[in-house]
Design a protein around this motif. Structure first.
Motif, PDB file in Angstrom:
ATOM      1  N   ARG A  69      38.413 -26.994  17.660  1.00  0.00           N
ATOM      2  CA  ARG A  69      38.161 -27.380  18.751  1.00  0.00           C
ATOM      3  C   ARG A  69      39.340 -27.038  19.996  1.00  0.00           C
ATOM      4  NH1 ARG A  69      33.847 -27.188  18.653  1.00  0.00           N
ATOM      5  NH2 ARG A  69      34.086 -28.388  20.497  1.00  0.00           N
ATOM      6  N   HIS A  70      40.635 -26.597  19.886  1.00  0.00           N
ATOM      7  CA  HIS A  70      41.622 -26.508  20.280  1.00  0.00           C
ATOM      8  C   HIS A  70      42.559 -25.819  19.990  1.00  0.00           C
ATOM      9  CE1 HIS A  70      44.160 -25.970  24.223  1.00  0.00           C
ATOM     10  NE2 HIS A  70      45.251 -26.476  23.129  1.00  0.00           N
ATOM     11  N   VAL A  71      43.556 -24.250  20.443  1.00  0.00           N
ATOM     12  CA  VAL A  71      44.580 -23.310  20.379  1.00  0.00           C
ATOM     13  C   VAL A  71      45.465 -23.760  21.226  1.00  0.00           C
ATOM     14  CG1 VAL A  71      45.067 -21.085  19.322  1.00  0.00           C
ATOM     15  CG2 VAL A  71      42.774 -22.308  18.889  1.00  0.00           C
ATOM     16  N   ASP A  72      46.405 -23.911  20.805  1.00  0.00           N
ATOM     17  CA  ASP A  72      47.968 -23.918  21.815  1.00  0.00           C
ATOM     18  C   ASP A  72      48.387 -22.996  21.289  1.00  0.00           C
ATOM     19  OD1 ASP A  72      48.771 -24.971  24.606  1.00  0.00           O
ATOM     20  OD2 ASP A  72      50.347 -24.469  22.692  1.00  0.00           O
ATOM     21  N   SER A  73      49.114 -21.549  21.880  1.00  0.00           N
ATOM     22  CA  SER A  73      50.230 -20.784  21.788  1.00  0.00           C
ATOM     23  C   SER A  73      51.440 -20.105  23.017  1.00  0.00           C
ATOM     24  CB  SER A  73      49.230 -20.099  21.476  1.00  0.00           C
ATOM     25  OG  SER A  73      50.291 -18.700  20.352  1.00  0.00           O
ATOM     26  N   THR A  74      52.749 -19.996  22.791  1.00  0.00           N
ATOM     27  CA  THR A  74      52.956 -19.639  23.599  1.00  0.00           C
ATOM     28  C   THR A  74      54.485 -18.804  22.935  1.00  0.00           C
ATOM     29  OG1 THR A  74      53.581 -22.042  24.481  1.00  0.00           O
ATOM     30  CG2 THR A  74      55.541 -20.478  24.995  1.00  0.00           C
TER      31      THR A  74
ATOM     32  N   ILE B 243      45.145 -16.489  19.952  1.00  0.00           N
ATOM     33  CA  ILE B 243      44.207 -16.999  19.819  1.00  0.00           C
ATOM     34  C   ILE B 243      42.418 -16.680  20.058  1.00  0.00           C
ATOM     35  CG2 ILE B 243      42.563 -18.120  21.931  1.00  0.00           C
ATOM     36  CD1 ILE B 243      45.428 -18.487  23.195  1.00  0.00           C
ATOM     37  N   THR B 244      42.951 -15.159  19.688  1.00  0.00           N
ATOM     38  CA  THR B 244      41.316 -14.018  19.623  1.00  0.00           C
ATOM     39  C   THR B 244      41.645 -14.145  17.945  1.00  0.00           C
ATOM     40  OG1 THR B 244      41.663 -12.959  21.677  1.00  0.00           O
ATOM     41  CG2 THR B 244      40.284 -11.731  19.620  1.00  0.00           C
TER      42      THR B 244
ATOM     43  N   GLU C 157      36.231 -14.200  19.217  1.00  0.00           N
ATOM     44  CA  GLU C 157      35.374 -13.999  19.928  1.00  0.00           C
ATOM     45  C   GLU C 157      35.862 -14.193  21.635  1.00  0.00           C
ATOM     46  OE1 GLU C 157      31.484 -17.068  20.321  1.00  0.00           O
ATOM     47  OE2 GLU C 157      33.357 -17.552  19.780  1.00  0.00           O
ATOM     48  N   GLU C 158      35.172 -13.607  22.078  1.00  0.00           N
ATOM     49  CA  GLU C 158      35.496 -13.309  24.463  1.00  0.00           C
ATOM     50  C   GLU C 158      35.536 -14.592  24.366  1.00  0.00           C
ATOM     51  OE1 GLU C 158      34.785 -10.849  28.430  1.00  0.00           O
ATOM     52  OE2 GLU C 158      34.031 -10.420  26.149  1.00  0.00           O
ATOM     53  N   PRO C 159      36.194 -15.035  25.145  1.00  0.00           N
ATOM     54  CA  PRO C 159      35.635 -16.850  25.776  1.00  0.00           C
ATOM     55  C   PRO C 159      34.950 -16.331  27.002  1.00  0.00           C
ATOM     56  CG  PRO C 159      37.937 -15.696  26.649  1.00  0.00           C
ATOM     57  CD  PRO C 159      37.202 -14.624  25.760  1.00  0.00           C
TER      58      PRO C 159
ATOM     59  N   GLN D 164      38.176 -21.230  27.744  1.00  0.00           N
ATOM     60  CA  GLN D 164      36.787 -22.093  27.604  1.00  0.00           C
ATOM     61  C   GLN D 164      36.374 -21.031  26.281  1.00  0.00           C
ATOM     62  OE1 GLN D 164      35.538 -24.393  30.556  1.00  0.00           O
ATOM     63  NE2 GLN D 164      32.946 -24.674  29.735  1.00  0.00           N
ATOM     64  N   TYR D 165      35.623 -21.744  25.425  1.00  0.00           N
ATOM     65  CA  TYR D 165      34.044 -20.351  24.897  1.00  0.00           C
ATOM     66  C   TYR D 165      33.034 -21.714  24.475  1.00  0.00           C
ATOM     67  CZ  TYR D 165      38.930 -17.771  23.009  1.00  0.00           C
ATOM     68  OH  TYR D 165      39.814 -17.158  23.237  1.00  0.00           O
ATOM     69  N   GLU D 166      32.236 -21.292  23.858  1.00  0.00           N
ATOM     70  CA  GLU D 166      30.860 -21.744  23.802  1.00  0.00           C
ATOM     71  C   GLU D 166      31.038 -23.483  23.093  1.00  0.00           C
ATOM     72  OE1 GLU D 166      28.003 -21.228  23.757  1.00  0.00           O
ATOM     73  OE2 GLU D 166      28.408 -18.853  25.138  1.00  0.00           O
ATOM     74  N   ASP D 167      30.925 -23.808  22.730  1.00  0.00           N
ATOM     75  CA  ASP D 167      30.595 -25.133  22.712  1.00  0.00           C
ATOM     76  C   ASP D 167      32.046 -25.948  23.060  1.00  0.00           C
ATOM     77  OD1 ASP D 167      28.495 -25.330  20.705  1.00  0.00           O
ATOM     78  OD2 ASP D 167      29.654 -24.019  19.275  1.00  0.00           O
ATOM     79  N   GLY D 168      32.476 -25.927  24.055  1.00  0.00           N
ATOM     80  CA  GLY D 168      33.284 -26.434  24.563  1.00  0.00           C
ATOM     81  C   GLY D 168      34.876 -26.343  23.604  1.00  0.00           C
TER      82      GLY D 168
END
Length: 318
Positions: free
Chosen positions: A148-153, A186-187, A192-194, A216-220
């Motif tokens: 559902r979510h990815v965060d990267s720093t 993230i990719t 896929e491309e957001p 933001q990607y498909e399906d939220g």
């Protein structure tokens, strides 16, 4: 098989500290030549690494018929020019990230690779670590459920003077320098491309020194990236799914460590062994030449990365 003979096109810090030691450690590679426009740097290379040949011009190095492959650690603005010139001479090319300044430049480089029948790869060394291999195993296992979510720093404090990272004409800036790593991670996860991209940046002297983006990607599904070189260092990522969460400290390094996997059953600590990411990268690229196959990191991935980077750059330059 004979070892692949490498030419280093520019004696940059990353070449001196990482790439050349990796080549010398690799069983399938050998350091053959170094080119630099600085006589001082050539003398240092001679003392430290004893390459067979030293060249004071990049043109002379790529003309050397004994060189099989070229590593390019030049400023970002010079990647396309010298990668294509090297490929025109029949050299395989490992080019530091980002592959080029935009998608059109990357396309030109890919076309040259096909035209001259040589291997081209973007040097995204962290993809070769045991840490990332374990992350991909966990993703394939399905234990996280639907992502559902990815965060990267990735950020650090830049305190070097007169660095190319702060020169816009050379392709400087935080997004090109360190922001491409969180975006790449993230990719890798989203594949896929957001559908939508937004971003914010802080600029100093015409260069982005801090960048945050939301994808933001498909399906939220969403992803966030943070990068910069104007504050204390941070290097970590998190993948959140419907059934679990994975914390990935030191995402882009090759040190040992521990990742944490959170599920309804509790917290599992996953040991990450040390490796040498640059050596593994040169091993794969050299063996790809010897075995006439594609290397692990694909040109399709580089093209997708450049397309998303273009979108982020347009956002922060508005």
């Amino acid at each position: 098989m004979n070892k692949i003979r490498w030419g280093i096109l520019g004696y940059a810090r990353i070449a001196k500290n990482e790439a050349i030691p990796a080549i010398e450690e690799s069983e399938s590679s050998m350091l053959y030549a170094v080119a630099s426009r600085s006589e001082e740097k050539l003398e240092e290379a001679r003392k430290l690494y004893t390459p067979c040949m030293l060249y004071s011009s990049y043109e002379d190095l790529i003309e050397d018929e004994d060189i099989d492959a070229v590593y390019i650690p030049l400023p970002n603005s010079m990647h396309k020019e010298w990668a294509i010139k090297a490929m025109e001479k029949g050299k395989h090319v490992l080019c530091e990230k980002p592959m080029a300044l935009n998608e059109e430049e990357v396309k030109e480089m890919l076309e040259a690779s096909e035209k001259y029948g040589v291997i081209l790869m973007e040097a995204v060394m962290y993809r070769y670590t045991h840490r990332i291999a374990i992350v991909n195993e966990i993703l394939r296992s399905g234990v996280l459920g639907d992502i559902r979510h990815v965060d990267s720093t990735f950020r650090f404090f830049l305190d070097r003077e007169n660095t190319i990272k702060m020169k816009p004409e050379l392709g400087g800036g935080a997004l090109y320098d360190v922001g491409c790593y969180p975006l790449n991670f993230i990719t890798m996860v989203m594949k896929e491309e957001p559908i939508k991209v937004s971003a914010f940046a802080k600029f100093e002297n015409g260069v982005d020194v801090q960048v945050s983006g939301l994808l933001q990607y498909e399906d939220g599904r969403t992803a966030s990236l943070h990068s910069g070189f104007n504050a204390f260092g941070k290097n970590c990522s998190e993948i959140i799914g419907t059934n679990g969460r994975l914390e990935v400290p030191d995402t882009f390094l090759d040190n040992d460590g521990v990742m944490k996997l959170y599920t309804k059953d509790g917290v599992e600590e996953i040991t990450v062994p040390w490796c040498h990411r640059y050596t593994l990268e040169f091993n794969d690229f050299s063996e790809a030449i010897q075995e006439k196959r594609k290397p692990m990191y694909s040109l399709e991935d580089s093209l997708l990365m450049s397309r998303i980077m273009d979108r982020l750059l347009r956002e922060i330059r508005k």
